[in-house]
Design an enzyme around this catalytic site. Structure first.
Site, mmCIF file in Angstrom:
data_model
loop_
_atom_site.group_PDB
_atom_site.id
_atom_site.type_symbol
_atom_site.label_atom_id
_atom_site.label_comp_id
_atom_site.label_asym_id
_atom_site.label_seq_id
_atom_site.Cartn_x
_atom_site.Cartn_y
_atom_site.Cartn_z
ATOM 1 N N ARG A 90 18.732 3.145 3.914
ATOM 2 C CA ARG A 90 19.482 4.378 3.679
ATOM 3 C C ARG A 90 18.637 5.534 4.183
ATOM 4 O O ARG A 90 17.417 5.447 4.219
ATOM 5 C CB ARG A 90 19.666 4.607 2.167
ATOM 6 C CG ARG A 90 20.505 3.592 1.472
ATOM 7 C CD ARG A 90 20.664 3.915 -0.014
ATOM 8 N NE ARG A 90 19.482 4.493 -0.653
ATOM 9 C CZ ARG A 90 19.462 5.672 -1.259
ATOM 10 N NH1 ARG A 90 20.527 6.440 -1.296
ATOM 11 N NH2 ARG A 90 18.367 6.114 -1.837
ATOM 12 N N ARG B 216 -0.732 -2.746 7.659
ATOM 13 C CA ARG B 216 -0.911 -1.591 8.535
ATOM 14 C C ARG B 216 -2.129 -0.853 7.990
ATOM 15 O O ARG B 216 -2.384 -0.830 6.775
ATOM 16 C CB ARG B 216 0.309 -0.656 8.509
ATOM 17 C CG ARG B 216 1.529 -1.232 9.176
ATOM 18 C CD ARG B 216 1.437 -1.310 10.692
ATOM 19 N NE ARG B 216 1.341 -0.010 11.311
ATOM 20 C CZ ARG B 216 0.878 0.186 12.550
ATOM 21 N NH1 ARG B 216 0.454 -0.836 13.286
ATOM 22 N NH2 ARG B 216 0.831 1.394 13.066
ATOM 23 N N GLU C 158 -4.223 12.243 9.768
ATOM 24 C CA GLU C 158 -3.998 10.833 9.418
ATOM 25 C C GLU C 158 -3.330 10.126 10.596
ATOM 26 O O GLU C 158 -2.309 10.594 11.105
ATOM 27 C CB GLU C 158 -3.087 10.809 8.180
ATOM 28 C CG GLU C 158 -2.960 9.470 7.540
ATOM 29 C CD GLU C 158 -2.176 9.572 6.216
ATOM 30 O OE1 GLU C 158 -2.534 10.394 5.341
ATOM 31 O OE2 GLU C 158 -1.187 8.835 6.090
HETATM 32 C C1 LIG Z 1 -2.178 6.406 2.301
HETATM 33 C C2 LIG Z 1 -1.606 6.116 0.951
HETATM 34 C C3 LIG Z 1 -0.934 7.118 0.276
HETATM 35 C C4 LIG Z 1 -0.392 6.857 -0.976
HETATM 36 N N1 LIG Z 1 0.261 7.876 -1.608
HETATM 37 C C5 LIG Z 1 0.782 7.659 -2.826
HETATM 38 C C6 LIG Z 1 1.463 8.709 -3.501
HETATM 39 O O1 LIG Z 1 1.598 9.831 -3.000
HETATM 40 N N2 LIG Z 1 1.981 8.455 -4.734
HETATM 41 C C7 LIG Z 1 1.851 7.228 -5.329
HETATM 42 O O2 LIG Z 1 2.328 7.051 -6.463
HETATM 43 N N3 LIG Z 1 1.191 6.210 -4.720
HETATM 44 C C8 LIG Z 1 0.657 6.393 -3.482
HETATM 45 N N4 LIG Z 1 -0.017 5.365 -2.850
HETATM 46 C C9 LIG Z 1 -0.153 4.059 -3.527
HETATM 47 C C10 LIG Z 1 -1.415 3.963 -4.428
HETATM 48 O O3 LIG Z 1 -2.567 4.146 -3.660
HETATM 49 C C11 LIG Z 1 -1.439 2.559 -5.066
HETATM 50 O O4 LIG Z 1 -0.309 2.369 -5.880
HETATM 51 C C12 LIG Z 1 -2.667 2.258 -5.962
HETATM 52 O O5 LIG Z 1 -3.821 2.883 -5.532
HETATM 53 C C13 LIG Z 1 -2.860 0.750 -6.000
HETATM 54 O O6 LIG Z 1 -3.872 0.394 -6.918
HETATM 55 P P1 LIG Z 1 -4.497 -1.072 -6.888
HETATM 56 O O7 LIG Z 1 -5.430 -1.153 -8.024
HETATM 57 O O8 LIG Z 1 -3.412 -2.079 -6.788
HETATM 58 O O9 LIG Z 1 -5.238 -1.165 -5.482
HETATM 59 P P2 LIG Z 1 -6.505 -0.431 -4.876
HETATM 60 O O10 LIG Z 1 -6.512 1.005 -5.218
HETATM 61 O O11 LIG Z 1 -6.530 -0.792 -3.442
HETATM 62 O O12 LIG Z 1 -7.726 -1.135 -5.611
HETATM 63 C C14 LIG Z 1 -8.208 -2.401 -5.271
HETATM 64 C C15 LIG Z 1 -9.710 -2.337 -5.296
HETATM 65 O O13 LIG Z 1 -10.233 -3.653 -5.168
HETATM 66 C C16 LIG Z 1 -11.410 -3.595 -4.414
HETATM 67 N N5 LIG Z 1 -11.696 -4.924 -3.863
HETATM 68 C C17 LIG Z 1 -10.920 -5.619 -2.992
HETATM 69 N N6 LIG Z 1 -11.508 -6.792 -2.701
HETATM 70 C C18 LIG Z 1 -12.671 -6.836 -3.397
HETATM 71 C C19 LIG Z 1 -13.721 -7.777 -3.478
HETATM 72 N N7 LIG Z 1 -13.709 -8.896 -2.758
HETATM 73 N N8 LIG Z 1 -14.784 -7.516 -4.280
HETATM 74 C C20 LIG Z 1 -14.840 -6.360 -5.009
HETATM 75 N N9 LIG Z 1 -13.849 -5.420 -4.944
HETATM 76 C C21 LIG Z 1 -12.782 -5.652 -4.147
HETATM 77 C C22 LIG Z 1 -11.060 -2.564 -3.336
HETATM 78 O O14 LIG Z 1 -12.240 -2.028 -2.740
HETATM 79 C C23 LIG Z 1 -10.296 -1.531 -4.142
HETATM 80 O O15 LIG Z 1 -11.132 -0.516 -4.639
HETATM 81 C C24 LIG Z 1 -0.535 5.579 -1.569
HETATM 82 C C25 LIG Z 1 -1.205 4.571 -0.874
HETATM 83 C C26 LIG Z 1 -1.731 4.831 0.363
HETATM 84 C C27 LIG Z 1 -2.434 3.719 1.102
#
Ligand SMILES: Cc1cc2nc3c(=O)[nH]c(=O)nc-3n(C[C@H](O)[C@H](O)[C@H](O)COP(=O)(O)OP(=O)(O)OC[C@H]3O[C@@H](n4cnc5c(N)ncnc54)[C@H](O)[C@@H]3O)c2cc1C
Length: 373
Positions: free
Chosen positions: A175, A252, A303
């Site tokens: 959409r 990506r 970016e």
């Molecule tokens: C460019 C961008 C913009 C975004 N903008 C928004 C927004 O405006 N609003 C919104 O609500 N959400 C946004 N998001 C989404 C948001 O970032 C995610 O929802 C959130 O950060 C995910 O949290 P997570 O804990 O799943 O992952 P992550 O934040 O990726 O945490 C995972 C962690 O695990 C660690 N890790 C991985 N493998 C290992 C290993 N082998 N050993 C030790 N540590 C490890 C990584 O280093 C990382 O720190 C955006 C995402 C991106 C990429």
């Protein structure tokens, strides 16, 4: 029964998923150890303080949700400001408001009434005479017509995906919401804002009292780390956990170019999308505007959307049929380890999650873990 290990939970990754899980387990009297391979906590919501400006190191993050419970949850740790996401699009020197609304249509065609705009869009769509769309370009033309497509969608989408719109599948765009009101608020959610003092405040609040080690990659010595805790919570890449047994998942990636400028205000907005394919970056973020900063300097970040190659940061899962099928195979394997390992977050679930969704997902896991049945 006597427990033999030092910790109840080893949590791999200190992003929102790992931090919420650790916080909730700690609250229930469990001993947790968080390990993080980056040299800081917080995952992708981490902010770096550059002379008073909180720089969103891994891309602009705007918190928004309709869920009152999640909103109250994050408000335990930080106060949110009144920031509303109102991005702009920059195309060949002209500016347009996003999302597509009456301001955008006025800027594009000089039309002032919803009726006139609706008639214009219908006329444009009819001109194209597209039956069943066979690619993203045709799908978008069928939904909004050529002016909006060429000015605001084509170049940006091609940069984001690194492919021509005619080579992308139609289903990527289901959409294209058009608003016939003068409303530039990107999100429809009830709650929105930026935590005052940055997202680090939330992470610090979540991880208070919990042992954390940064600069530690779990895979460098996984047997040692596993030996420390009764159970593991894994938030890294799911394919990596299983040694890429079924093959590699696609992502990506992004490249960020940060600049410090000795002027108080560069673009007058936090988020400016560049929708012209001739401009190589997709957007410029001016971080101070997230918190209404009044510093004499400013920090901007260009970016760029890039191909993901092993070793690069995996920012976005590519949720096409092939990758989703592969992720499902890994998930089935993950489910067999349920007693010893919990998988969660955007990398372990291979899902694009916004922040409120990843917090929600962690709280569901917490509920299953501590109040089963
Ligand atoms: C460019 C961008 C913009 C975004 N903008 C928004 C927004 O405006 N609003 C919104 O609500 N959400 C946004 N998001 C989404 C948001 O970032 C995610 O929802 C959130 O950060 C995910 O949290 P997570 O804990 O799943 O992952 P992550 O934040 O990726 O945490 C995972 C962690 O695990 C660690 N890790 C991985 N493998 C290992 C290993 N082998 N050993 C030790 N540590 C490890 C990584 O280093 C990382 O720190 C955006 C995402 C991106 C990429």
């Amino acid at each position: 029964m006597q427990k033999s290990k030092a910790y109840d939970y080893l949590i791999i990754g200190s992003g929102l998923f790992g931090s919420v899980f650790a916080h909730e387990a700690h609250k229930r009297g469990k001993k947790c150890l968080v390990i993080e391979k980056r040299n800081h906590l917080g995952g992708n919501v981490y902010c770096e303080d550059v002379d008073g400006i909180n720089v969103h190191t891994y891309g602009a993050h705007i918190f928004h949700t309709n869920d009152k419970g999640i909103w109250e949850y994050v408000n335990q740790f930080a106060t949110f400001n009144r920031y509303i996401n109102t991005p702009l699009a920059h195309y060949k020197g002209k500016l347009y408001n996003l999302p597509f609304n009456m301001n955008t249509f006025y800027q594009m065609w000089g039309l002032t009434t919803p009726e006139a705009v609706q008639a214009k869009i219908q006329e444009q769509i009819a001109q194209m005479n597209i039956g069943a769309p066979s690619n993203l370009e045709e799908q978008a033309l069928k939904l909004v017509g050529p002016d909006i497509y060429e000015t605001l969608i084509k170049g940006y989408t091609e940069k984001q995906w690194g492919r021509k719109a005619t080579a992308l599948p139609a289903f990527i765009i289901k959409r294209l919401p058009l608003r016939f009101t003068f409303d530039n608020n990107y999100f429809n959610d009830t709650y929105q804002g930026i935590p005052i003092g940055g997202y680090n405040k939330i992470i610090e609040g979540l991880l208070t009292g919990i042992a954390c080690k940064t600069g530690v990659d779990y895979f460098e010595d996984r047997h040692y780390w596993d030996s420390l805790a009764e159970k593991t919570v894994y938030t890294g890449k799911i394919d990596e956990y299983f040694g890429y047994e079924f093959g590699k998942l696609d992502y990506r990636s992004l490249k960020f170019e940060q600049e410090r400028l000795e002027i108080p205000n560069y673009q007058g907005a936090a988020v400016m999308n560049y929708t012209d394919a001739a401009v190589p970056f997709t957007r410029i973020i001016e971080h101070k505007h997230f918190e209404f900063g009044e510093q004499s300097h400013t920090i901007i970040t260009k970016e760029y959307a890039t191909e993901w190659t092993p070793g690069a940061e995996p920012y976005y899962p590519v949720n096409d049929r092939q990758n989703d099928a592969l992720a499902k195979k890994y998930k089935t394997l993950a489910d067999t380890l349920n007693e010893k390992v919990l998988f969660g977050g955007r990398l372990a679930e291979y899902r694009y999650y916004d922040m409120h969704q990843v917090i929600g997902s962690a709280l569901v896991k917490v509920k299953h873990e501590f109040n089963p049945g």
